[in-house]
Design a protein around this motif. Structure first.
Motif, PDB file in Angstrom:
ATOM      1  N   UNK A 254     -69.100  52.537   7.337  1.00  0.00           N
ATOM      2  CA  UNK A 254     -69.866  53.360   6.519  1.00  0.00           C
ATOM      3  C   UNK A 254     -70.123  54.815   7.279  1.00  0.00           C
ATOM      4  N   UNK A 255     -69.941  56.018   6.729  1.00  0.00           N
ATOM      5  CA  UNK A 255     -70.230  57.315   7.150  1.00  0.00           C
ATOM      6  C   UNK A 255     -71.467  57.385   8.249  1.00  0.00           C
TER       7      UNK A 255
ATOM      8  N   UNK B  31     -67.049  52.541  15.612  1.00  0.00           N
ATOM      9  CA  UNK B  31     -65.766  53.256  15.798  1.00  0.00           C
ATOM     10  C   UNK B  31     -64.957  52.320  16.772  1.00  0.00           C
ATOM     11  N   UNK B  32     -63.765  52.398  16.629  1.00  0.00           N
ATOM     12  CA  UNK B  32     -62.834  51.846  17.623  1.00  0.00           C
ATOM     13  C   UNK B  32     -62.969  52.298  18.950  1.00  0.00           C
ATOM     14  N   UNK B  33     -63.321  51.489  19.894  1.00  0.00           N
ATOM     15  CA  UNK B  33     -63.632  51.883  21.299  1.00  0.00           C
ATOM     16  C   UNK B  33     -62.327  52.359  21.948  1.00  0.00           C
TER      17      UNK B  33
ATOM     18  N   UNK C  76     -67.074  59.446  11.481  1.00  0.00           N
ATOM     19  CA  UNK C  76     -67.084  60.754  11.432  1.00  0.00           C
ATOM     20  C   UNK C  76     -65.768  61.252  11.963  1.00  0.00           C
ATOM     21  N   UNK C  77     -64.972  61.764  11.244  1.00  0.00           N
ATOM     22  CA  UNK C  77     -63.774  62.633  11.790  1.00  0.00           C
ATOM     23  C   UNK C  77     -63.968  63.612  12.485  1.00  0.00           C
ATOM     24  N   UNK C  78     -65.166  64.363  12.344  1.00  0.00           N
ATOM     25  CA  UNK C  78     -65.513  65.524  13.145  1.00  0.00           C
ATOM     26  C   UNK C  78     -66.366  65.252  14.323  1.00  0.00           C
ATOM     27  N   UNK C  79     -66.658  64.156  14.611  1.00  0.00           N
ATOM     28  CA  UNK C  79     -67.531  63.755  15.841  1.00  0.00           C
ATOM     29  C   UNK C  79     -67.052  63.934  17.189  1.00  0.00           C
ATOM     30  N   UNK C  80     -67.683  64.548  18.332  1.00  0.00           N
ATOM     31  CA  UNK C  80     -67.280  64.697  19.294  1.00  0.00           C
ATOM     32  C   UNK C  80     -67.497  63.510  20.245  1.00  0.00           C
ATOM     33  N   UNK C  81     -68.371  62.690  19.708  1.00  0.00           N
ATOM     34  CA  UNK C  81     -68.654  61.488  20.343  1.00  0.00           C
ATOM     35  C   UNK C  81     -67.810  60.444  20.105  1.00  0.00           C
TER      36      UNK C  81
ATOM     37  N   UNK D 123     -60.800  66.200   3.746  1.00  0.00           N
ATOM     38  CA  UNK D 123     -59.621  65.893   4.775  1.00  0.00           C
ATOM     39  C   UNK D 123     -59.835  66.657   5.851  1.00  0.00           C
ATOM     40  N   UNK D 124     -59.504  66.001   7.049  1.00  0.00           N
ATOM     41  CA  UNK D 124     -59.438  66.799   8.339  1.00  0.00           C
ATOM     42  C   UNK D 124     -58.157  66.780   9.035  1.00  0.00           C
TER      43      UNK D 124
END
Length: 474
Positions: free
Chosen positions: A98-99, A104-106, A134-139, A168-169
């Motif tokens: 979920x958003x 995430x995939x490590x 989150x496709x915009x995440x820096x983490x 879309x990103x």
């Protein structure tokens, strides 16, 4: 005996030619992974109505797999298994992501893009990622952090539908509304990237089509093809906060779903035509598969209304570990090495593609971790694989959480690993006849195999400690 000997000789000759071809120049790789397409949703897999001429032609030019399995009956774990060659539970991706869930995939996982990039492949992922929240995440690691030079696409599902998506990103940056349908947007982007790449290097393009995942819209001309299968005017069902107005949730028949697949086929045809027009078709291995079984007319949530996926008669659907949820269509074309128009019933899993494509590309399969996939090159030559056990695990809407296949036997167990059903897929591929009580020795053997495999997964040093609770997904 003579037949087996001759077949063994032919496989050996194939492998020698195979190795020689790789030494000359590694092939380009186009991996197409579509979303929620059922085993029976293509005319080449028996659908009596849906027109898929481009995918059917791919089957005519390659190998059609009739016992190909997704690593899971849901999207995120399926994609984790595809790209790492490891059981999804090893990666920590146990269900859909979920958003903003922080799942995430490590970065410790090694992806197919990384193994190929290490041997000079240019890499791009266009389409559905869904391996972070989150496709915009820096983490959270992004596709460009996990071996892909370039990314353009979405995560879980297209918003509000696959027409003019707003989620879309491109390479970590959110884009404004993209005008068009995801099928043509992704085909356009794929062709653009292929035109701009360095022609001196081989490429790996992972094309994750959004179709036929709900919610959907289609160009009018494609809806018109299947107008006889649609009741009343077409009113799109959009992904909206709180759900759509209830008066829009009207069963209208399968016409729109059929049109969505035909439209996707047409856009994939453009990419495949580009390969031919660019004289690259003979130098490119094309793999086509679905990430899990379909949403059938047995709808579970509002956003599934008017999806009419076809399992080809297999029991179950997306979310379930019966055959209909995990057995999917798959086609492999490799000119000069795969005999055109052939079929195999050897059980193959998408995790095998990591090992096989890494090897074909001349890369190295990691040796510091458990890899569940195997090299299926013998299958490409018309041969077989040694018998093995294949495990699926998914905590979803069903009481059945585990499935294990070995040979023709398939065991289904609940979350406590208590056996629920045993089927002989050779005699009963539709899973009607539960043979649990009549074959207690087989149940014991498969249960032991299940326990052993799960214990190995739990002890995997790369498996993250964070657990993810299941939420019902699109």
């Amino acid at each position: 005996m003579l037949f087996e000997y001759l077949r063994g000789i032919s496989v050996f000759i194939f492998m020698m030619l195979f190795s020689s071809a790789l030494i000359a120049r590694p092939p380009n790789i186009l991996l197409i992974y579509v979303d929620d397409l059922g085993y029976g949703d293509l005319s080449s897999y028996g659908h009596p109505v849906i027109r898929t001429p481009n995918i059917d032609n791919l089957a005519n030019e390659g190998l059609r797999l009739t016992s190909f399995y997704a690593p899971s009956a849901l999207c995120s774990p399926s994609r984790a298994g595809l790209l790492t060659g490891r059981h999804p539970y090893r990666t920590g991706i146990k269900s859909w992501i979920p958003h903003d869930s922080g799942v995430y995939l490590r970065s410790a996982e090694v992806t197919l893009a990384e193994t190929l990039k290490a041997v000079n492949y240019q890499t791009a992922h266009i389409g559905k990622w869904h391996l972070n929240s989150d496709l915009g995440s820096k983490e959270e690691p992004q596709p460009t952090d996990q071996g892909f030079d370039y990314f353009y696409g979405h995560n879980a599902f297209q918003i509000p539908t696959n027409k003019n998506p707003v989620n879309i990103y491109r390479n970590g940056q959110a884009l404004p509304e993209q005008k068009g349908y995801t099928a043509d947007l992704y085909a356009d982007e794929a062709i653009h990237w292929l035109n701009d790449r360095d022609p001196k290097k081989p490429f790996f393009l992972y094309l994750g089509m959004a179709e036929p995942h709900v919610t959907i819209e289609n160009p009018d001309e494609y809806n018109a093809i299947y107008a006889q299968y649609t009741n009343g005017p077409i009113v799109p069902i959009r992904s909206e906060t709180g759900g759509p107005a209830k008066d829009k949730l009207k069963p209208r028949g399968p016409g729109e779903y059929y049109a969505n697949i035909t439209y996707m086929d047409a856009q994939l045809g453009r990419v495949l035509d580009w390969l031919k027009d660019s004289n690259l078709a003979e130098e490119t291995i094309v793999v086509f598969a679905s990430d899990n079984g379909p949403v059938t007319s047995d709808w579970l949530r509002w956003f599934e209304v008017n999806a009419y996926g076809d399992t080809g008669g297999f029991r179950g659907r997306k979310h379930f570990l019966y055959e209909g949820g995990i057995r999917v269509p798959a086609i492999i074309r490799y000119p000069g090495l795969v005999k055109p128009g052939t079929t195999t019933d050897v059980p193959v899993v998408a995790t095998d593609l990591f090992v096989t494509l890494t090897s074909i590309g001349g890369g190295d399969v990691p040796t510091d971790r458990s890899i569940d996939g195997v090299d299926i090159s013998p299958v490409l030559a018309g041969g077989k694989l040694p018998e093995r056990s294949i495990l699926w695990a998914l905590a979803s809407v069903s009481d059945i959480e585990f499935a294990l296949r070995k040979g023709s036997w398939k065991l289904l167990s609940d979350k406590r690993r208590i056996p629920v059903a045993l089927f002989n897929l050779e005699e009963d591929p539709l899973e009607f006849f539960n043979l649990l009580e009549q074959n207690l020795d087989v149940v014991e053997m498969l249960s032991h195999e299940l326990d052993r495999t799960l214990a190995d997964i739990l002890a995997d040093p790369f498996r993250p400690n964070k657990e993810m609770r299941f939420r019902f997904s699109q």
